[in-house]
Design an enzyme around this catalytic site. Structure first.
Site, short mmCIF file in Angstrom:
data_model
loop_
_atom_site.label_atom_id
_atom_site.label_comp_id
_atom_site.label_asym_id
_atom_site.label_seq_id
_atom_site.Cartn_x
_atom_site.Cartn_y
_atom_site.Cartn_z
N ARG A 84 0.82 -1.21 0.00
CA ARG A 84 0.00 0.00 0.00
C ARG A 84 0.85 1.26 0.00
NH1 ARG A 84 -4.23 -1.15 4.68
NH2 ARG A 84 -2.45 -2.24 5.56
N GLN A 85 2.15 1.10 0.32
CA GLN A 85 3.04 2.26 0.26
C GLN A 85 3.74 2.25 -1.10
OE1 GLN A 85 5.37 3.13 3.80
NE2 GLN A 85 4.32 1.48 4.87
N THR A 104 -12.85 0.57 6.54
CA THR A 104 -13.45 0.75 5.22
C THR A 104 -14.76 -0.04 5.14
OG1 THR A 104 -11.29 1.04 4.21
CG2 THR A 104 -13.07 0.34 2.74
N LYS A 108 -14.43 7.09 -1.27
CA LYS A 108 -13.89 7.04 0.10
C LYS A 108 -12.83 8.11 0.29
CE LYS A 108 -10.78 3.74 1.39
NZ LYS A 108 -10.30 2.38 1.65
N ARG A 113 -9.52 9.16 2.66
CA ARG A 113 -8.58 8.75 3.70
C ARG A 113 -7.91 9.97 4.28
NH1 ARG A 113 -7.43 4.15 5.52
NH2 ARG A 113 -7.97 2.31 4.32
#
Ligand code: R5P
Length: 306
Positions: free
Chosen positions: A97-98, A229, A193, A195
């Site tokens: 995810r990074q 989520t 969404k 974040r």
């Protein structure tokens, strides 16, 4: 076909390694995984790997920094004994995810991890449902990127939902949701969404694009981590008139308050795969785990050198 092949397992997901070994009709390779008094990992490969096709299965799940060290050190130990081939089987690629710099001053960790794995001279990597397909390009060695979509699709079918619709919980997951919707020949809905970069693992849902009233929503995501989520997404879907919410996801990262978040959410079924071993204390009634062992075994068979 698997003659002269050895599958070793790191400590992160031995149950999955056993299932894969069973599918391939091989025994797991013997490795002694101990630590020095100061905490350094000390793997010792105890089978003769010379001239053999060798595999190390290790999920880069929590604690990922330890699991990646195990993987690269086991790889180095095997490489030094002249195998025919050496392949990293990484059912869950931590740090994926990074994959970009969200703010100046941050690393692109997924790329660093790719380079680190290459240090042990693995010939290839087999992995499942990367958070971002572009991560394949961070590696210079071949990456066999397999999907758990078929396994998840079959589990959705087995629920025989009356009015199913596939939901992407965020814009980034649209392709994944579209693939499942296409595979099952049903409609897709997208959620938007947000974040917060300064608050880890927190998100909020804005709008739902598509028709959800009276439908059995099936949210598909790559990862369930804190469950935030899913908690927010499922509540928004129910508020918007969904009759039921099912969740399917490839990787059960299951961190922090995930169990509270998922059991407190209006979801009927949570289906995840076994790319990450789910500890007993994180199990709950509505959770079902389906196996990726067959797809991993099929991918492994493709790499066997004669
Ligand atoms: C985010 O882009 C991912 O696809 C997942 O939606 C996310 O990682 C899930 O995290 P959490 O369960 O903490 O909300």
């Amino acid at each position: 076909m698997m003659k002269d092949s050895l599958l070793f397992s790191g400590s992160s997901n031995i149950p999955l390694a056993r299932r894969v070994a069973d599918k391939l009709h091989v025994a797991l390779g013997r490795v002694d995984l101990t630590r020095f008094a100061d905490g350094e990992i000390r793997p010792w490969i105890q089978d003769d790997v010379r001239g053999k096709n060798t595999y190390v299965l290790q999920s880069l799940s929590n604690p990922m920094d330890e699991h990646i060290m195990e993987l690269v050190l086991m790889g180095d130990a095997i490489r030094r004994s002249a195998p025919k081939s050496l392949i990293a089987v990484i059912p869950y690629m931590g740090y994926a995810r990074q994959d970009k710099q969200h703010r100046t001053g941050e690393p692109i960790s997924a790329r660093v991890i790719a380079k680190f794995i290459e240090i042990s001279k693995f010939n290839e990597v087999i992995t499942v449902d990367l958070h971002n397909e572009a991560i394949v390009g961070f590696f210079q060695i071949p990456v066999i990127h397999i999907s758990a979509l078929e396994v998840l699709a079959r589990s959705v079918q087995s629920l025989s939902l009356k009015h199913p619709v596939i939901v992407s919980p965020d814009v980034g997951g649209v392709k994944r949701a579209r693939n499942l919707a296409y595979r099952l020949d049903i409609q897709m809905v997208v959620m938007e969404k947000k974040r917060y970069l300064d608050r880890h693992d927190e998100s909020e849902h804005y709008q739902i694009i598509g028709d959800i009233k009276g439908k059995d929503a099936v949210i598909i995501d790559d990862i369930i981590s804190s469950g935030g989520t899913i908690a927010h997404g499922s509540s928004s879907l129910v508020r918007a008139g969904a009759s039921s919410v099912t969740v399917v996801a490839s990787h059960a990262v299951f961190s922090g308050l995930v169990k509270d978040n998922l059991t407190g959410a209006p979801v009927t079924n949570v289906i995840v795969t076994d790319t990450i071993a789910v500890p007993k204390e994180k199990y709950f009634d509505r959770l079902r785990v389906v196996s990726t062992a067959s797809v991993l075994a099929d991918a492994i068979l493709k790499t066997v050198r004669q």
